[in-house]
Design an enzyme around this catalytic site. Sequence first.
Site, PDB file in Angstrom:
ATOM      1  N   VAL A 243      37.920  81.372  47.621  1.00  0.00           N
ATOM      2  CA  VAL A 243      37.496  82.473  48.493  1.00  0.00           C
ATOM      3  C   VAL A 243      38.572  82.737  49.548  1.00  0.00           C
ATOM      4  O   VAL A 243      38.298  83.286  50.603  1.00  0.00           O
ATOM      5  CB  VAL A 243      36.132  82.184  49.164  1.00  0.00           C
ATOM      6  CG1 VAL A 243      35.024  82.149  48.131  1.00  0.00           C
ATOM      7  CG2 VAL A 243      36.173  80.884  49.966  1.00  0.00           C
ATOM      8  N   ALA A 244      39.804  82.342  49.243  1.00  0.00           N
ATOM      9  CA  ALA A 244      40.919  82.488  50.179  1.00  0.00           C
ATOM     10  C   ALA A 244      41.742  83.724  49.807  1.00  0.00           C
ATOM     11  O   ALA A 244      41.361  84.854  50.118  1.00  0.00           O
ATOM     12  CB  ALA A 244      41.771  81.221  50.165  1.00  0.00           C
ATOM     13  N   ARG A 245      42.864  83.526  49.141  1.00  0.00           N
ATOM     14  CA  ARG A 245      43.711  84.596  48.633  1.00  0.00           C
ATOM     15  C   ARG A 245      44.142  84.229  47.224  1.00  0.00           C
ATOM     16  O   ARG A 245      44.355  83.063  46.913  1.00  0.00           O
ATOM     17  CB  ARG A 245      44.945  84.802  49.527  1.00  0.00           C
ATOM     18  CG  ARG A 245      44.655  85.461  50.866  1.00  0.00           C
ATOM     19  CD  ARG A 245      44.265  86.925  50.677  1.00  0.00           C
ATOM     20  NE  ARG A 245      44.104  87.632  51.941  1.00  0.00           N
ATOM     21  CZ  ARG A 245      42.967  87.730  52.603  1.00  0.00           C
ATOM     22  NH1 ARG A 245      41.882  87.124  52.138  1.00  0.00           N
ATOM     23  NH2 ARG A 245      42.896  88.409  53.723  1.00  0.00           N
ATOM     24  N   ASP A 269      36.735  84.625  43.928  1.00  0.00           N
ATOM     25  CA  ASP A 269      36.436  85.848  44.666  1.00  0.00           C
ATOM     26  C   ASP A 269      37.699  86.663  44.903  1.00  0.00           C
ATOM     27  O   ASP A 269      37.624  87.793  45.387  1.00  0.00           O
ATOM     28  CB  ASP A 269      35.775  85.517  46.008  1.00  0.00           C
ATOM     29  CG  ASP A 269      35.315  86.767  46.743  1.00  0.00           C
ATOM     30  OD1 ASP A 269      34.508  87.514  46.162  1.00  0.00           O
ATOM     31  OD2 ASP A 269      35.772  87.006  47.876  1.00  0.00           O
ATOM     32  N   GLU A 274      44.699  92.739  42.675  1.00  0.00           N
ATOM     33  CA  GLU A 274      43.349  93.260  42.856  1.00  0.00           C
ATOM     34  C   GLU A 274      43.392  94.787  42.897  1.00  0.00           C
ATOM     35  O   GLU A 274      44.213  95.351  43.615  1.00  0.00           O
ATOM     36  CB  GLU A 274      42.735  92.706  44.145  1.00  0.00           C
ATOM     37  CG  GLU A 274      42.545  91.191  44.105  1.00  0.00           C
ATOM     38  CD  GLU A 274      41.904  90.633  45.369  1.00  0.00           C
ATOM     39  OE1 GLU A 274      41.586  91.436  46.280  1.00  0.00           O
ATOM     40  OE2 GLU A 274      41.713  89.416  45.440  1.00  0.00           O
ATOM     41  N   HIS A 293      36.156  90.147  45.324  1.00  0.00           N
ATOM     42  CA  HIS A 293      36.585  90.005  46.726  1.00  0.00           C
ATOM     43  C   HIS A 293      35.504  90.539  47.679  1.00  0.00           C
ATOM     44  O   HIS A 293      35.778  91.307  48.609  1.00  0.00           O
ATOM     45  CB  HIS A 293      37.902  90.721  46.975  1.00  0.00           C
ATOM     46  CG  HIS A 293      38.718  90.055  48.048  1.00  0.00           C
ATOM     47  ND1 HIS A 293      40.087  89.899  47.967  1.00  0.00           N
ATOM     48  CD2 HIS A 293      38.359  89.471  49.233  1.00  0.00           C
ATOM     49  CE1 HIS A 293      40.527  89.279  49.050  1.00  0.00           C
ATOM     50  NE2 HIS A 293      39.495  89.007  49.829  1.00  0.00           N
TER      51      HIS A 293
END
Length: 328
Positions: A243-245, A269, A274, A293
């Site tokens: 859930v970071a990058r 996520d 993206e 995301h």
Amino acid sequence: MTYGVEVFPSRQDIRICFAHPAYQMQSRFEARQSGLASFQVFTREELDLRIADADVLVVSGMWRNELIEHATRLRFIQSISAGMDQYAKNALQERGIRLASTAGVNAHAVAEHAMGLILAMARRLPEARDNQRKHLWRGMIGDLATREDELGGKTLVIVGLGRIGGRLARLARAFDMHVIAIRRDPAGGAGDAHEMHGLAGLGAALPQADFVALTCPLTPETERVIDAGALASMRPSAFLVNVARGRCVDEPALIEALRRGGIAGAALDCTVDEPLPGGSPLWDMANVFITPHTAGETRRYEDVILDYLMDNLERLWRGEAGLRNQIV
């Protein structure tokens, strides 16, 4: 072309631009009846056309550093996101454009999302949803290794013990998980984690993990922090949660590890590109669960962002040197 005039625009003169393709920033702002002039753009093309009209820009993914050359009035950027790697900070400083993040604005939401992903992988919820679509009532499983699992007694390694990671540690302890935290500055303390180590301790922590959750910012130290070597040191039964990058993970190495069963699965996520390209193998992997995301999105998001914005505008009008979550 003149940049960085000394006096911040007055309440009467200021123009605020909200730039986001989905968030209803301006409508929520107008509901506050502040009397401040504002407008919203929903596309990059609109932002290109209107950036010269803005004294204040509220933005995240639409930002490109080429906009600086055309932002002749711009004095302050309130970033919608906590991540700040997209901004050329030195160039903004040279132009006299202030920058602040919203770090912490969605800490609870992202931590809850990470916990949800952990539960989804342990309880095999993506598979259950797929079976529902197929009208398939799965029978009981004799193989212990492939059944749904419980979280109690499992080990969670959290990479990044900031606001999000700290909240996730507290949630994980409520499920009786053993939490090992990795943070850049060990002097910050362990918080709710049972153990805490610096980044150099990640290699020793990974073989102990049933789940590895990335909640760290993207920095030179954390780019590809989960690479082929890190994945090889994880248990075949372990899951990666990001859930970071996206760039915190070596994506080709992750795909290979998932294909060969090097790890049990991944809940993502965020991805390197993206939206995730249609040809990515990640889409069709049964042991991958993808959310687009959305970890930080909640029904309260716009209003909390506006709280940060108004706090910083008041500071600028008072001539204060420090902003809330100041970056530049």
